[in-house]
Design a protein around this motif. Sequence first.
Motif, PDB file in Angstrom:
ATOM      1  N   VAL A 155      43.896  26.917  36.347  1.00  0.00           N
ATOM      2  CA  VAL A 155      44.461  26.956  37.701  1.00  0.00           C
ATOM      3  C   VAL A 155      44.744  28.379  38.175  1.00  0.00           C
ATOM      4  O   VAL A 155      45.026  28.594  39.352  1.00  0.00           O
ATOM      5  N   ALA A 156      44.677  29.357  37.262  1.00  0.00           N
ATOM      6  CA  ALA A 156      44.863  30.760  37.644  1.00  0.00           C
ATOM      7  C   ALA A 156      44.166  31.639  36.625  1.00  0.00           C
ATOM      8  O   ALA A 156      44.248  31.398  35.413  1.00  0.00           O
ATOM      9  N   GLN A 157      43.470  32.646  37.122  1.00  0.00           N
ATOM     10  CA  GLN A 157      42.794  33.632  36.273  1.00  0.00           C
ATOM     11  C   GLN A 157      43.246  35.022  36.698  1.00  0.00           C
ATOM     12  O   GLN A 157      43.097  35.390  37.863  1.00  0.00           O
ATOM     13  N   THR A 158      43.797  35.792  35.779  1.00  0.00           N
ATOM     14  CA  THR A 158      44.275  37.133  36.077  1.00  0.00           C
ATOM     15  C   THR A 158      43.599  38.120  35.134  1.00  0.00           C
ATOM     16  O   THR A 158      43.718  38.010  33.915  1.00  0.00           O
ATOM     17  N   ASP A 159      42.896  39.077  35.711  1.00  0.00           N
ATOM     18  CA  ASP A 159      42.132  40.068  34.945  1.00  0.00           C
ATOM     19  C   ASP A 159      42.803  41.429  35.102  1.00  0.00           C
ATOM     20  O   ASP A 159      43.100  41.847  36.231  1.00  0.00           O
ATOM     21  N   VAL A 160      43.055  42.117  34.005  1.00  0.00           N
ATOM     22  CA  VAL A 160      43.594  43.479  34.049  1.00  0.00           C
ATOM     23  C   VAL A 160      42.612  44.408  33.357  1.00  0.00           C
ATOM     24  O   VAL A 160      41.890  44.008  32.448  1.00  0.00           O
ATOM     25  N   TRP A 161      42.577  45.670  33.811  1.00  0.00           N
ATOM     26  CA  TRP A 161      41.581  46.629  33.338  1.00  0.00           C
ATOM     27  C   TRP A 161      42.248  47.836  32.675  1.00  0.00           C
ATOM     28  O   TRP A 161      43.431  48.101  32.905  1.00  0.00           O
ATOM     29  N   ASN A 162      41.431  48.586  31.933  1.00  0.00           N
ATOM     30  CA  ASN A 162      41.936  49.827  31.341  1.00  0.00           C
ATOM     31  C   ASN A 162      41.623  51.031  32.219  1.00  0.00           C
ATOM     32  O   ASN A 162      41.833  52.175  31.806  1.00  0.00           O
ATOM     33  N   ILE A 163      41.116  50.788  33.428  1.00  0.00           N
ATOM     34  CA  ILE A 163      40.913  51.860  34.400  1.00  0.00           C
ATOM     35  C   ILE A 163      41.801  51.567  35.605  1.00  0.00           C
ATOM     36  O   ILE A 163      42.180  50.425  35.841  1.00  0.00           O
ATOM     37  N   THR A 164      42.119  52.602  36.361  1.00  0.00           N
ATOM     38  CA  THR A 164      42.963  52.414  37.530  1.00  0.00           C
ATOM     39  C   THR A 164      42.147  51.819  38.666  1.00  0.00           C
ATOM     40  O   THR A 164      40.919  51.950  38.720  1.00  0.00           O
ATOM     41  N   ARG A 165      42.813  51.173  39.578  1.00  0.00           N
ATOM     42  CA  ARG A 165      42.117  50.615  40.736  1.00  0.00           C
ATOM     43  C   ARG A 165      41.497  51.709  41.575  1.00  0.00           C
ATOM     44  O   ARG A 165      40.423  51.512  42.164  1.00  0.00           O
ATOM     45  N   PHE A 166      42.136  52.888  41.639  1.00  0.00           N
ATOM     46  CA  PHE A 166      41.565  53.980  42.420  1.00  0.00           C
ATOM     47  C   PHE A 166      40.268  54.461  41.787  1.00  0.00           C
ATOM     48  O   PHE A 166      39.308  54.791  42.487  1.00  0.00           O
ATOM     49  N   ASP A 167      40.208  54.510  40.453  1.00  0.00           N
ATOM     50  CA  ASP A 167      38.983  54.930  39.788  1.00  0.00           C
ATOM     51  C   ASP A 167      37.859  53.937  40.063  1.00  0.00           C
ATOM     52  O   ASP A 167      36.698  54.319  40.261  1.00  0.00           O
ATOM     53  N   ALA A 168      38.194  52.640  40.084  1.00  0.00           N
ATOM     54  CA  ALA A 168      37.180  51.631  40.396  1.00  0.00           C
ATOM     55  C   ALA A 168      36.649  51.825  41.819  1.00  0.00           C
ATOM     56  O   ALA A 168      35.436  51.729  42.061  1.00  0.00           O
TER      57      ALA A 168
END
Length: 214
Positions: free
Chosen positions: A188-201
């Motif tokens: 019912v919910a999927q949450t993805d976190v990264w090892n890079i910053t959102r600004f870098d993406a």
Amino acid sequence: EFFPFISAPRFTLRQFARTPALWFQFTADWEELDWPLLQDPSEGAPWRSPFEWGFLWGGAPADPAPKSIGLAPADLAAALARDLSEGRYILTGNLTSSLFADDCRFVDPNNAVDGLSRYRQALGFLFEPTRSQLDNVHVRVVAAGSGRATIEATYVASGELKLPWRPKISPWSGKISYDVSPVTGLVVAQTDVWNITRFDAIRQTFTPGSTSRR
């Protein structure tokens, strides 16, 4: 003509992101974006909230596939592992829709979408499947019982975006948390976190890659 930013005077990445008139010919008349994410950090912008993209995919039809109601968490984890390893679904949208509730919420550091069909439609516009990779997939059940089960997955991904300047996203590591309904056994919910910053993406998204095709 089709890509105004090519002939525009010098601009910063933030100015580019704020100014649709620089993007494409068909966005030339769009107003400048005043989203918090695009504000200067020194102005106290709340950088933690992802973009809500659901409004772009409001017409996405619901998936008619029957749902896999009542799967045990271990079986659900095994199916998600296959979708990640074989389907690379977070890059391609090639997932087993019967595992997810139709109103599932999908969130990563940059994006948020409500609804399975909208999520799949959005993914179809992002990565070039033949030039993107998803490796080192590990999936496990971290909580199960009378309450809502939780499944976690880790991966390493990289790829090329479907944009005219062919930006390449360097390998990044991610961790996905799946919330599972105790009633249906669906995600019912999927949450993805990264090892890079959102600004870098975002920076990599607007950095031209090679336009040659092998």
